[in-house]
Design an enzyme around this catalytic site. Structure first.
Site, PDB file in Angstrom:
ATOM      1  N   VAL A 111      -6.367 -57.666  39.975  1.00 38.19           N
ATOM      2  CA  VAL A 111      -5.623 -57.367  38.755  1.00 38.19           C
ATOM      3  C   VAL A 111      -4.385 -58.245  38.632  1.00 38.19           C
ATOM      4  O   VAL A 111      -4.110 -58.803  37.568  1.00 38.19           O
ATOM      5  CB  VAL A 111      -5.224 -55.878  38.712  1.00 38.19           C
ATOM      6  CG1 VAL A 111      -4.491 -55.569  37.413  1.00 38.19           C
ATOM      7  CG2 VAL A 111      -6.448 -54.986  38.854  1.00 38.19           C
ATOM      8  N   HIS A 159     -15.748 -51.685  45.953  1.00 40.88           N
ATOM      9  CA  HIS A 159     -16.149 -50.810  44.864  1.00 40.88           C
ATOM     10  C   HIS A 159     -17.602 -51.090  44.480  1.00 40.88           C
ATOM     11  O   HIS A 159     -18.222 -52.032  44.958  1.00 40.88           O
ATOM     12  CB  HIS A 159     -15.233 -51.011  43.660  1.00 40.88           C
ATOM     13  CG  HIS A 159     -13.885 -50.387  43.817  1.00 40.88           C
ATOM     14  ND1 HIS A 159     -12.723 -51.123  43.891  1.00 40.88           N
ATOM     15  CD2 HIS A 159     -13.513 -49.084  43.923  1.00 40.88           C
ATOM     16  CE1 HIS A 159     -11.693 -50.304  44.032  1.00 40.88           C
ATOM     17  NE2 HIS A 159     -12.136 -49.072  44.061  1.00 40.88           N
ATOM     18  N   SER A 198      -4.811 -45.563  37.983  1.00 45.85           N
ATOM     19  CA  SER A 198      -6.260 -45.498  38.147  1.00 45.85           C
ATOM     20  C   SER A 198      -6.791 -44.283  37.417  1.00 45.85           C
ATOM     21  O   SER A 198      -6.112 -43.253  37.307  1.00 45.85           O
ATOM     22  CB  SER A 198      -6.622 -45.417  39.629  1.00 45.85           C
ATOM     23  OG  SER A 198      -7.985 -45.083  39.806  1.00 45.85           O
ATOM     24  N   SER A 199      -8.038 -44.372  36.961  1.00 45.87           N
ATOM     25  CA  SER A 199      -8.657 -43.236  36.283  1.00 45.87           C
ATOM     26  C   SER A 199      -8.917 -42.072  37.229  1.00 45.87           C
ATOM     27  O   SER A 199      -9.171 -40.948  36.777  1.00 45.87           O
ATOM     28  CB  SER A 199      -9.980 -43.669  35.644  1.00 45.87           C
ATOM     29  OG  SER A 199     -10.882 -44.137  36.640  1.00 45.87           O
ATOM     30  N   CYS A 200      -8.819 -42.300  38.539  1.00 42.34           N
ATOM     31  CA  CYS A 200      -9.076 -41.213  39.499  1.00 42.34           C
ATOM     32  C   CYS A 200      -7.942 -40.188  39.513  1.00 42.34           C
ATOM     33  O   CYS A 200      -8.032 -39.177  40.215  1.00 42.34           O
ATOM     34  CB  CYS A 200      -9.303 -41.766  40.891  1.00 42.34           C
ATOM     35  SG  CYS A 200      -7.825 -42.419  41.676  1.00 42.34           S
ATOM     36  N   TYR A 222      -5.654 -41.237  47.498  1.00 38.42           N
ATOM     37  CA  TYR A 222      -5.331 -42.370  46.623  1.00 38.42           C
ATOM     38  C   TYR A 222      -4.875 -41.868  45.254  1.00 38.42           C
ATOM     39  O   TYR A 222      -3.888 -42.365  44.685  1.00 38.42           O
ATOM     40  CB  TYR A 222      -6.560 -43.268  46.486  1.00 38.42           C
ATOM     41  CG  TYR A 222      -6.395 -44.417  45.522  1.00 38.42           C
ATOM     42  CD1 TYR A 222      -5.643 -45.525  45.862  1.00 38.42           C
ATOM     43  CD2 TYR A 222      -7.025 -44.406  44.274  1.00 38.42           C
ATOM     44  CE1 TYR A 222      -5.505 -46.597  44.984  1.00 38.42           C
ATOM     45  CE2 TYR A 222      -6.891 -45.463  43.393  1.00 38.42           C
ATOM     46  CZ  TYR A 222      -6.131 -46.554  43.757  1.00 38.42           C
ATOM     47  OH  TYR A 222      -5.992 -47.606  42.883  1.00 38.42           O
ATOM     48  N   GLY A 272      -4.244 -60.283  44.246  1.00 42.44           N
ATOM     49  CA  GLY A 272      -5.317 -59.323  44.047  1.00 42.44           C
ATOM     50  C   GLY A 272      -6.053 -59.565  42.747  1.00 42.44           C
ATOM     51  O   GLY A 272      -5.685 -60.425  41.941  1.00 42.44           O
ATOM     52  N   LYS A 292      -1.263 -42.381  43.180  1.00 42.22           N
ATOM     53  CA  LYS A 292      -1.165 -42.954  41.837  1.00 42.22           C
ATOM     54  C   LYS A 292      -0.470 -41.992  40.859  1.00 42.22           C
ATOM     55  O   LYS A 292       0.281 -42.427  39.985  1.00 42.22           O
ATOM     56  CB  LYS A 292      -2.555 -43.343  41.325  1.00 42.22           C
ATOM     57  CG  LYS A 292      -3.122 -44.583  41.992  1.00 42.22           C
ATOM     58  CD  LYS A 292      -2.241 -45.790  41.752  1.00 42.22           C
ATOM     59  CE  LYS A 292      -2.801 -47.061  42.336  1.00 42.22           C
ATOM     60  NZ  LYS A 292      -1.937 -48.239  42.083  1.00 42.22           N
TER      61      LYS A 292
END
Length: 324
Positions: free
Chosen positions: A18, A182, A110-112, A139, A16, A143
């Protein structure tokens, strides 16, 4: 990163965006014993297979970069897959690492995870203080569960499982699917195709007013390895406890309109930009408070325009795989 360069390091999700960046970073620093597995070799959603993988290998550290990710449309269309697959992967990897007596693990979130209307910039303390953004709630819940898994194994078993929360990432090996990607890869592909077709306009989802922060994946990889390499007293002192997570970002944001204008510049597109306000905007603003990471001694180095140029060049070099 301090430590023995012969340590066996499992990079979960190495193909992936990252994971591949983390593998590149570790290799550049002289780490020679990287352990990887493709999805065909190891399905991380299968508990028995993951347990057997850890049981039959010597693993000293884990970077958990494997995840199912996507943009607003993908999160809206496939919420069950986003929550199920991410929960299974993180639960299986973290628990199997513990069972195999792996003491060091880095989980990438994740920032979400932060509330939709969190105070800006979003500090680590904002976690679980409000309602999540509805477009990616499944999601985000997964996380958050990953953070709490790491915290729980630290508390109960004394593990050193750390969590880093990146802002919006982009760069080489990103997903350029025309519908499920994204915003940056979606825009890069859309503007590239508009240039090729000599299109008079490009339509962009949303009003263009939401503000977003973007971090090049090579910066994220550098931050991940840096955080993993911190000694325990330094890490604990700067995160208030061994139970905390750390934001990773640039500390700078821009509007989606400004992003689109920069992508147009990078790709050479000179037509008109049209914003479709009937499509969802998502969270109004997402800017990370990165002061904690700054106190630990790390800041980003890749500016947005330079990072976009690097990403676009990678897309040009690999665009054959995206022709569908």
């Amino acid at each position: 990163m301090s430590g023995d360069s012969n340590q066996a390091i499992f990079v979960a999700g190495h193909r992936g965006m990252v994971g591949s960046a983390i593998a590149r970073r570790l290799t550049s620093l002289g780490y020679r014993n990287l352990i990887t597995a493709t999805h065909a070799e190891l399905d991380l959603t299968q508990q028995a297979d993951v347990e057997a993988f850890f049981r039959t290998r010597r693993i000293d550290q884990v970077y958990l970069a494997a995840a199912k990710v996507g943009g607003i449309k993908a999160n809206r269309d496939y919420p069950a897959e986003f929550i199920y697959e991410n929960l299974m992967v993180e639960a299986n990897v973290i628990h199997s690492a513990h069972q195999a007596n792996v003491d060091k693990l880095l989980f990438l979130g994740s920032s979400c995870i932060y509330p939709r209307l969190a105070e800006q910039p979003m500090a680590e303390t904002a976690l679980l203080t409000g309602t999540l953004e509805s477009t990616n709630e499944p999601y985000a819940v997964a996380k958050i569960a990953g953070i709490k898994l790491c915290e729980s194994y630290n508390r109960q078993y004394g593990r050193d499982y750390r969590s880093v929360m990146p802002t919006n990432l982009y760069g080489p090996h990103d997903n350029y699917h025309p519908e499920n990607s994204h915003v940056i890869p979606a825009l890069l592909r859309r503007f590239h195709e508009a240039v090729s077709a000599d299109a008079s306009e490009v339509v962009i989802w949303g009003s263009g007013t939401p503000m977003r922060e973007f971090l090049h994946v090579d910066d994220m990889a550098a931050a991940s390895v840096y955080v993993m390499g911190l000694d325990t007293p330094t890490y604990a002192a700067n995160t208030q406890s061994m139970l905390s997570h750390i934001n990773v970002g640039t500390g700078v944001d821009c509007t989606i309109r400004e992003l689109a204008e920069t992508v147009a510049k990078v790709t050479g597109y000179r037509g008109r930009l049209v914003f479709d306000a009937t499509k969802p905007d998502g969270t109004p603003r997402k800017l990370m408070d990165v002061s904690r990471l700054g106190a630990l001694g790390w800041t980003s180095t890749i500016g947005l325009e330079d990072g976009l140029r690097d990403s676009y060049q990678w897309f040009l070099d690999n665009q054959d795989r995206y022709r569908a």
